[in-house]
Design a protein around this motif. Structure first.
Motif, short mmCIF file in Angstrom:
data_model
loop_
_atom_site.label_atom_id
_atom_site.label_comp_id
_atom_site.label_asym_id
_atom_site.label_seq_id
_atom_site.Cartn_x
_atom_site.Cartn_y
_atom_site.Cartn_z
N LYS A 353 -50.05 -19.36 -29.02
CA LYS A 353 -49.20 -19.45 -27.84
C LYS A 353 -49.90 -18.78 -26.66
O LYS A 353 -50.50 -17.72 -26.81
CB LYS A 353 -47.85 -18.78 -28.10
CG LYS A 353 -47.06 -19.36 -29.25
CD LYS A 353 -45.70 -18.70 -29.41
CE LYS A 353 -45.81 -17.29 -29.94
NZ LYS A 353 -46.26 -17.26 -31.36
N ILE A 354 -49.81 -19.42 -25.49
CA ILE A 354 -50.44 -18.89 -24.29
C ILE A 354 -49.40 -18.77 -23.18
O ILE A 354 -48.58 -19.68 -22.98
CB ILE A 354 -51.61 -19.78 -23.84
CG1 ILE A 354 -52.85 -19.47 -24.67
CG2 ILE A 354 -51.91 -19.63 -22.35
CD1 ILE A 354 -54.04 -20.36 -24.40
N SER A 355 -49.44 -17.66 -22.44
CA SER A 355 -48.63 -17.49 -21.24
C SER A 355 -49.45 -17.88 -20.02
O SER A 355 -50.61 -17.46 -19.89
CB SER A 355 -48.16 -16.03 -21.10
OG SER A 355 -47.25 -15.68 -22.10
N THR A 356 -48.86 -18.66 -19.14
CA THR A 356 -49.53 -19.05 -17.89
C THR A 356 -48.49 -19.31 -16.83
O THR A 356 -47.32 -19.57 -17.14
CB THR A 356 -50.41 -20.30 -18.09
OG1 THR A 356 -51.12 -20.58 -16.87
CG2 THR A 356 -49.57 -21.52 -18.46
N ASN A 357 -48.91 -19.25 -15.58
CA ASN A 357 -48.01 -19.59 -14.47
C ASN A 357 -48.32 -20.97 -13.90
O ASN A 357 -47.80 -21.35 -12.85
CB ASN A 357 -48.12 -18.54 -13.36
CG ASN A 357 -49.50 -18.53 -12.70
OD1 ASN A 357 -50.50 -18.94 -13.31
ND2 ASN A 357 -49.56 -18.05 -11.47
N SER A 358 -49.16 -21.73 -14.59
CA SER A 358 -49.65 -23.01 -14.08
C SER A 358 -49.09 -24.19 -14.86
O SER A 358 -49.29 -24.28 -16.08
CB SER A 358 -51.19 -23.03 -14.17
OG SER A 358 -51.69 -24.34 -13.99
N CYS A 359 -48.43 -25.09 -14.15
CA CYS A 359 -47.95 -26.32 -14.80
C CYS A 359 -49.13 -27.20 -15.23
O CYS A 359 -49.05 -27.87 -16.25
CB CYS A 359 -47.04 -27.10 -13.86
SG CYS A 359 -45.38 -26.40 -13.69
N ILE A 373 -46.98 -23.22 -25.03
CA ILE A 373 -47.03 -22.61 -23.71
C ILE A 373 -45.76 -21.83 -23.40
O ILE A 373 -44.64 -22.30 -23.62
CB ILE A 373 -47.23 -23.69 -22.62
CG1 ILE A 373 -48.63 -24.32 -22.75
CG2 ILE A 373 -47.02 -23.12 -21.23
CD1 ILE A 373 -49.79 -23.37 -22.47
N ASN A 374 -45.97 -20.63 -22.86
CA ASN A 374 -44.90 -19.84 -22.26
C ASN A 374 -45.16 -19.84 -20.75
O ASN A 374 -46.11 -19.22 -20.28
CB ASN A 374 -44.91 -18.42 -22.81
CG ASN A 374 -43.94 -17.50 -22.11
OD1 ASN A 374 -44.31 -16.44 -21.62
ND2 ASN A 374 -42.68 -17.90 -22.04
N LEU A 375 -44.33 -20.57 -20.01
CA LEU A 375 -44.53 -20.78 -18.57
C LEU A 375 -43.67 -19.79 -17.78
O LEU A 375 -42.44 -19.85 -17.85
CB LEU A 375 -44.17 -22.22 -18.21
CG LEU A 375 -44.37 -22.67 -16.77
CD1 LEU A 375 -45.85 -22.58 -16.37
CD2 LEU A 375 -43.85 -24.10 -16.57
N LYS A 376 -44.33 -18.89 -17.05
CA LYS A 376 -43.62 -17.86 -16.28
C LYS A 376 -44.39 -17.55 -15.00
O LYS A 376 -45.60 -17.77 -14.92
CB LYS A 376 -43.52 -16.55 -17.08
CG LYS A 376 -42.42 -16.48 -18.13
CD LYS A 376 -42.25 -15.04 -18.60
CE LYS A 376 -41.10 -14.91 -19.59
NZ LYS A 376 -41.55 -15.28 -20.94
N ASP A 377 -43.69 -16.97 -14.03
CA ASP A 377 -44.35 -16.48 -12.83
C ASP A 377 -45.28 -15.32 -13.21
O ASP A 377 -45.02 -14.59 -14.17
CB ASP A 377 -43.32 -16.02 -11.80
CG ASP A 377 -43.94 -15.84 -10.43
OD1 ASP A 377 -44.56 -16.79 -9.93
OD2 ASP A 377 -43.81 -14.74 -9.86
N VAL A 378 -46.35 -15.13 -12.45
CA VAL A 378 -47.38 -14.17 -12.83
C VAL A 378 -46.85 -12.75 -12.93
O VAL A 378 -47.24 -11.99 -13.84
CB VAL A 378 -48.58 -14.25 -11.86
CG1 VAL A 378 -48.19 -13.88 -10.43
CG2 VAL A 378 -49.72 -13.39 -12.35
N ASN A 379 -45.94 -12.35 -12.04
CA ASN A 379 -45.45 -10.97 -12.14
C ASN A 379 -44.61 -10.75 -13.39
O ASN A 379 -44.62 -9.66 -13.97
CB ASN A 379 -44.69 -10.56 -10.87
CG ASN A 379 -43.49 -11.44 -10.58
OD1 ASN A 379 -43.35 -12.49 -11.18
ND2 ASN A 379 -42.65 -11.01 -9.66
#
Length: 387
Positions: A353-359, A373-379
């Motif tokens: 699993k990877i966290s990213t802020n990029s669609c 994918i874990n999609l979140k804002d960078v902060n």
């Protein structure tokens, strides 16, 4: 399509095989896009750089071409599949390293600027507003049309390279003022539109709706980071090459973008509650974005692997300004001149699993590397990943 006498001679091979090939490519595209003639361009941006995408056939093509050709306008290049100043990092096998370095060397012989970034508008040559250019890399070409007031079609690796060599492109589609007018208006009906992920989700939604230019309504003017997020996501999900912001539109089709549409797109891209590693920089980060990450991190340490992708030029400037120190002390690694998606580095992380802020990264990492994918804002990503 009309060609000048000089262009005809080049097409007939009188100026060598390289120009003949380039003009054949442009002539074919011109006929397919109903162009009347070719026009001069001020710059080019070529894709087809990562060994992951073009392989040995692409490498051999570029090696042969580079023996007899040079670009004729300022030309930047997309990211490679590895950081060639740290070629053997991340357990990349020697055959891949060798192939990638030969591609980079071929582009250098062609006279391409040593940029290797998907954001050539950040830190590299920019022609004056209103200039005709030939840019591959979907996010960059959309950014050029929508934010920089340049004029380009969404070029392929071959068409942009042909334009770089000839200094010309077919006069068609988004090079023509009349064809740059939106035929669709997307009404944003949301009270909270406050981070890059939401802008990216809008872009991903919008890219699927139409192939032509579109108008985004009821939205604040995006800052550079938000604009990049829209462009990258829009280029990923569809074929549109341009949008406008809050342009008054009459008699065009309208469509709403509400919390429901946002949630639908988010649920499609997000399939993990947390990531085992962090990927930031798709598109490549700029100096200000690196500074923001540095401020988010502060004096804390990251509790998982974190890779940050940017151009070498951006990294060196950020380092001189002291922005990279805290990030690297926190445990993150910068990966320069490398694509955040089309690289073996991602698979070699060994995570599920990877966290990213990029669609854009979410879309391709799921499909290319089979990683959730874990999609979140960078902060948010930094906050939950620091100790």
């Amino acid at each position: 399509m009309y060609l000048t006498n000089d262009e005809e001679r080049a097409l007939n091979g009188e100026y060598g095989e390289a120009l003949e090939m380039a003009y054949r490519i442009l002539s074919s595209i011109g006929r397919l896009t109903n162009a009347n003639h070719l026009i001069k361009i001020s710059s080019a941006h070529v894709s087809g750089v990562s060994y992951s995408t073009i392989g040995d056939y692409g490498k051999e093509f570029l090696e042969n071409l580079s023996l007899n050709a040079k670009v004729s306008v300022p030309t930047t290049a997309n990211p490679a599949g590895l950081d060639y100043q740290n070629a053997y990092g991340f357990n990349i096998n020697s055959n891949y390293v060798s192939g990638q370095i030969k591609i980079i060397e071929a582009y250098r012989r062609l006279g391409v600027i040593d940029s290797f970034t998907c954001t050539p508008y950040e830190g590299f040559y920019l022609p004056p507003k209103g200039s005709h250019v030939s840019w591959a890399e979907s996010s960059a070409s959309i950014y050029a049309n929508s934010i920089l007031n340049l004029m380009t079609n969404r070029e392929s690796a071959l068409s942009a390279l042909a334009s770089a060599i000839t200094g010309k492109t077919p006069y068609s589609e988004l090079h023509i003022d009349e064809l740059r007018k939106p035929s669709l208006s997307i009404q944003i009906k949301m009270d909270d539109f406050s981070n890059c992920v939401k802008f990216a989700l809008l872009g991903y939604f919008a890219g699927r709706i139409t192939r032509g230019p579109m108008a985004l309504q009821n939205i604040k003017n995006p800052n550079p980071s938000e604009a990049k997020a829209i462009c990258a996501a829009m280029g990923t999900s569809g074929a549109s090459g341009m949008f406008t912001i809050n342009e008054k539109m009459d008699k065009v089709e309208r469509m709403d973008f509400t919390n429901d549409e946002l949630k639908t797109v988010y649920d499609e891209l997000n399939d993990a509650e947390k990531g085992d590693a962090i990927i930031l920089g798709c598109p490549h980060l700029n100096v200000n974005e690196i500074n923001e990450i540095s401020e988010f991190v502060g004096d804390r340490r990251l509790n998982k692997k974190c890779l940050i992708f940017c151009s070498r030029k951006t990294y060196e400037e950020a380092r001189r300004k002291g922005y990279t120190d805290r990030i690297e002390k926190a445990g993150a690694k910068f990966v320069c001149n490398t694509c955040a998606v089309f690289t073996p580095i991602i698979s070699n992380l060994g995570v599920d699993k990877i966290s990213t802020n990029s669609c854009k990264a979410a879309h391709y990492i799921k499909r290319v590397h089979k990683i959730s994918i874990n999609l979140k804002d960078v902060n948010e990503i930094i906050k939950e990943s620091c100790r």
